[in-house]
Enzyme design. Structure first.
Site: not given
Length: 297
Positions: A83, A85
């Protein structure tokens, strides 16, 4: 189940003994002053209980925890998916962009709710947040990346180390290409799947272009990459922090929660709450470093 506990400071024999008792291990192995390994033998039905007890025991020691169905070295895996963020980078991109249009509090609340509660329709939430960005100049988007984004501690080191061991790397994010592409380039990541902001005449329209990347699409991306590499998903590692990472985490052989939200903490095999991302390599036998690191660009 193999359990690895690691901290930046020495873990005492007393702590190791209490951890062993917690998981029903007859003994423990000390790898170094800051790492202890155990083999959990407590009944599977009681796993939830000892998991919570173990995490509570580790918290004051600032010890990170890996609870692995089997012990495999990092080099045994074929793919690691990140991922972006709040995982590879220190911010939620949409929150930073919302600040540029004076709607930071509104968008932050929507982001937090969507990440914590899988029952909230993520697609609707994301589209509502993106609409808040209507009229924002693309120049401000790029300036926000330059001024606000830093890599989380250990991100560069973990990606480089994984690549050095022969793993393919991927960034699979609900964030935006305007942030994801420079992150991918800076880290040398092989593959990228992310959302794309629509713009016209240099201004954001408040809409997305193409397929919306949600939890389902993140899982699909991991599966597609494994198919491309001709490897089972058990040979993949997924690293994330929020509910929209749960799909790809469920497919992966190892699910890693980095500073994870509560819903992820209940399902991840590895929880890195205190050390840097680099700690994953140490826990999986990839290197001897303690996992310390500094934030960088």
């Amino acid at each position: 189940m193999e359990v690895i506990l690691q901290a930046d400071t020495p873990l005492s024999d007393s702590f190791a003994e209490r951890a062993a008792a917690c998981v029903g291990a007859p003994s423990y192995t000390r790898v170094d002053e800051g790492q202890v390994q155990l083999r959990a033998t407590a009944p599977a039905a009681a796993q939830g209980g000892w998991r919570d007890a173990l995490l509570a025991l580790c918290q004051p020691q600032r010890a990170d925890v890996a609870m692995l169905p089997q012990r495999r070295s990092l080099a045994d895996y074929r793919l690691i998916v990140f991922d972006m963020d709040s995982t590879l980078i220190n911010v939620e991109c949409i929150d930073e962009l919302a600040a540029c249009v004076g709607r930071a509090a509104e968008v932050a609340a929507l982001t937090d709710a969507a990440m914590r509660d899988p029952s909230i329709p993520y697609d609707d939430s994301l589209r509502a947040r993106v609409r808040c960005l209507r009229g924002l100049p693309l120049a401000d988007v790029h300036r926000t990346y330059e001024q606000r984004v830093a890599f989380n501690p250990g991100a560069r080191e973990l990606v480089a180390h994984a690549r050095g061991l022969g793993l393919r790397t991927a960034l699979v994010s609900g964030g935006f290409a305007e942030f994801a592409e420079p992150v991918r380039q800076a880290l040398g990541i092989d593959y990228m799947v992310c959302n794309r902001l629509q713009a016209a005449d240099g201004l954001l329209t408040g809409e997305l272009v193409g397929t919306l990347i949600n939890a389902r699409e993140k899982a699909n991306a991991l599966q597609a990459l494994c198919d491309q590499l001709h490897c089972p998903t058990a040979d993949a590692i997924a690293v994330g922090d929020g509910s929209n990472d749960l799909g790809m985490m469920a497919l992966a052989g190892v699910a890693v929660g980095y500073r994870a939200k509560p819903v992820v903490r209940q399902r991840a095999h590895v929880l890195i709450d205190h050390g840097s991302l680099q700690r994953l390599a140490s826990m999986l036998g990839g290197q001897a470093a303690s996992g310390r690191g500094t934030e960088s660009r």
